[in-house]
Design a protein around this motif. Sequence first.
Motif, PDB file in Angstrom:
ATOM      1  N   ASP A 137       0.813  -1.215   0.000  1.00  0.00           N
ATOM      2  CA  ASP A 137       0.000   0.000   0.000  1.00  0.00           C
ATOM      3  C   ASP A 137       0.851   1.271   0.000  1.00  0.00           C
ATOM      4  O   ASP A 137       0.330   2.370  -0.145  1.00  0.00           O
ATOM      5  CB  ASP A 137      -0.966   0.015   1.184  1.00  0.00           C
ATOM      6  N   ASN A 138       2.168   1.130   0.123  1.00  0.00           N
ATOM      7  CA  ASN A 138       3.058   2.286   0.020  1.00  0.00           C
ATOM      8  C   ASN A 138       3.365   2.542  -1.451  1.00  0.00           C
ATOM      9  O   ASN A 138       4.483   2.340  -1.920  1.00  0.00           O
ATOM     10  CB  ASN A 138       4.352   2.036   0.799  1.00  0.00           C
ATOM     11  N   SER A 139       2.360   3.007  -2.181  1.00  0.00           N
ATOM     12  CA  SER A 139       2.470   3.112  -3.631  1.00  0.00           C
ATOM     13  C   SER A 139       1.234   3.808  -4.165  1.00  0.00           C
ATOM     14  O   SER A 139       0.201   3.827  -3.515  1.00  0.00           O
ATOM     15  CB  SER A 139       2.569   1.692  -4.212  1.00  0.00           C
ATOM     16  N   ASP A 140       1.357   4.382  -5.360  1.00  0.00           N
ATOM     17  CA  ASP A 140       0.132   4.810  -6.041  1.00  0.00           C
ATOM     18  C   ASP A 140      -0.037   4.017  -7.334  1.00  0.00           C
ATOM     19  O   ASP A 140      -0.850   4.366  -8.188  1.00  0.00           O
ATOM     20  CB  ASP A 140       0.134   6.320  -6.314  1.00  0.00           C
ATOM     21  N   THR A 141       0.734   2.915  -7.460  1.00  0.00           N
ATOM     22  CA  THR A 141       0.628   2.051  -8.639  1.00  0.00           C
ATOM     23  C   THR A 141       0.136   0.656  -8.284  1.00  0.00           C
ATOM     24  O   THR A 141       0.023  -0.196  -9.158  1.00  0.00           O
ATOM     25  CB  THR A 141       1.999   1.932  -9.332  1.00  0.00           C
ATOM     26  N   SER A 142      -0.162   0.403  -7.010  1.00  0.00           N
ATOM     27  CA  SER A 142      -0.528  -0.937  -6.579  1.00  0.00           C
ATOM     28  C   SER A 142      -2.039  -1.131  -6.522  1.00  0.00           C
ATOM     29  O   SER A 142      -2.809  -0.183  -6.380  1.00  0.00           O
ATOM     30  CB  SER A 142       0.051  -1.224  -5.195  1.00  0.00           C
ATOM     31  N   SER A 143      -2.445  -2.396  -6.580  1.00  0.00           N
ATOM     32  CA  SER A 143      -3.862  -2.724  -6.443  1.00  0.00           C
ATOM     33  C   SER A 143      -4.356  -2.395  -5.035  1.00  0.00           C
ATOM     34  O   SER A 143      -5.515  -1.999  -4.849  1.00  0.00           O
ATOM     35  CB  SER A 143      -4.093  -4.206  -6.755  1.00  0.00           C
ATOM     36  N   ALA A 144      -3.477  -2.533  -4.030  1.00  0.00           N
ATOM     37  CA  ALA A 144      -3.865  -2.199  -2.658  1.00  0.00           C
ATOM     38  C   ALA A 144      -4.186  -0.712  -2.525  1.00  0.00           C
ATOM     39  O   ALA A 144      -5.158  -0.318  -1.870  1.00  0.00           O
ATOM     40  CB  ALA A 144      -2.743  -2.583  -1.688  1.00  0.00           C
ATOM     41  N   HIS A 145      -3.372   0.122  -3.167  1.00  0.00           N
ATOM     42  CA  HIS A 145      -3.610   1.566  -3.130  1.00  0.00           C
ATOM     43  C   HIS A 145      -4.895   1.913  -3.882  1.00  0.00           C
ATOM     44  O   HIS A 145      -5.701   2.724  -3.402  1.00  0.00           O
ATOM     45  CB  HIS A 145      -2.427   2.304  -3.753  1.00  0.00           C
TER      46      HIS A 145
END
Length: 274
Positions: free
Chosen positions: A66-74
């Motif tokens: 989730d430390n991302s703006d490219t992930s599915s979690a984000h």
Amino acid sequence: MEEELTESEITEQLAELGIEPGGTVLMHASMRSVGKVKGGPVSVLNALRHLLGPDGTLVVPTFTSDNSDTSSAHQEKIRGLSDEARVKFCENMPPFDPATTPSTGMGVLAETVRCHTNSTRSAHPQTSFAALGAQAAKITQGHRLDCHLGKHSPLARLYDMRAHVLLLGVGFDRCTAFHLGEYRVIDPPRRKYRCVIRKDGLRQWWEYEDVALDDSDFGRLGEDFERVSASGAVRKGRVGSASCRLLSFVDAVDYAQSWLLEHRATGYGRSPQC
């Protein structure tokens, strides 16, 4: 009422599965699958460390997808937010800190290892690993920020050490070792990643390019690996209520490399986790 397993019972079952003194083990685990254990995840960790002994090492993934703006979690977290709210959310995302940032979706047993006083953790802001034992520092050091799970990651160190993978109540779809096979195919597809780090005391976004990770077919890959593997490459057993496997790290990676070349003519990177 379901009886609680004791630490000694867990130790016996793990020994039957093949955990031995001096070994190096990368573990993926589900305490929920194991069932009730007296002392909870600490008892399972104690059992593993007792079997591995002073010369052994236990490693767990402590990913922070989730430390991302490219992930599915984000993307799931910002679903339904207005444009303004999305911008504010990203502005408030804390930078990765290997000493304090909790893992995301790795399970309570991985978090128990991460929080142990003597554990060490690699520095990657999205795909870190925590380790306990004799080889912990060697495994976790040198994890480059532009290399999720390739030759500059703990996975490569585990391969060199001829480690084992323990799937404790989880399936092959959780087998991180297969990702190293993605790096070892010829010219793997690549993509951009972005995450939040702290550099020179300042919070900032870090953008880099790396292999396009895709675990969407790892379940099928694992089934084929288990079916064709030589005797002893995959050991099966039960720990509590959990179906478990202990497999050769080297064999898993080598098979993944050849399998991926055959089965992925196109379509890498379908499941952006990071």
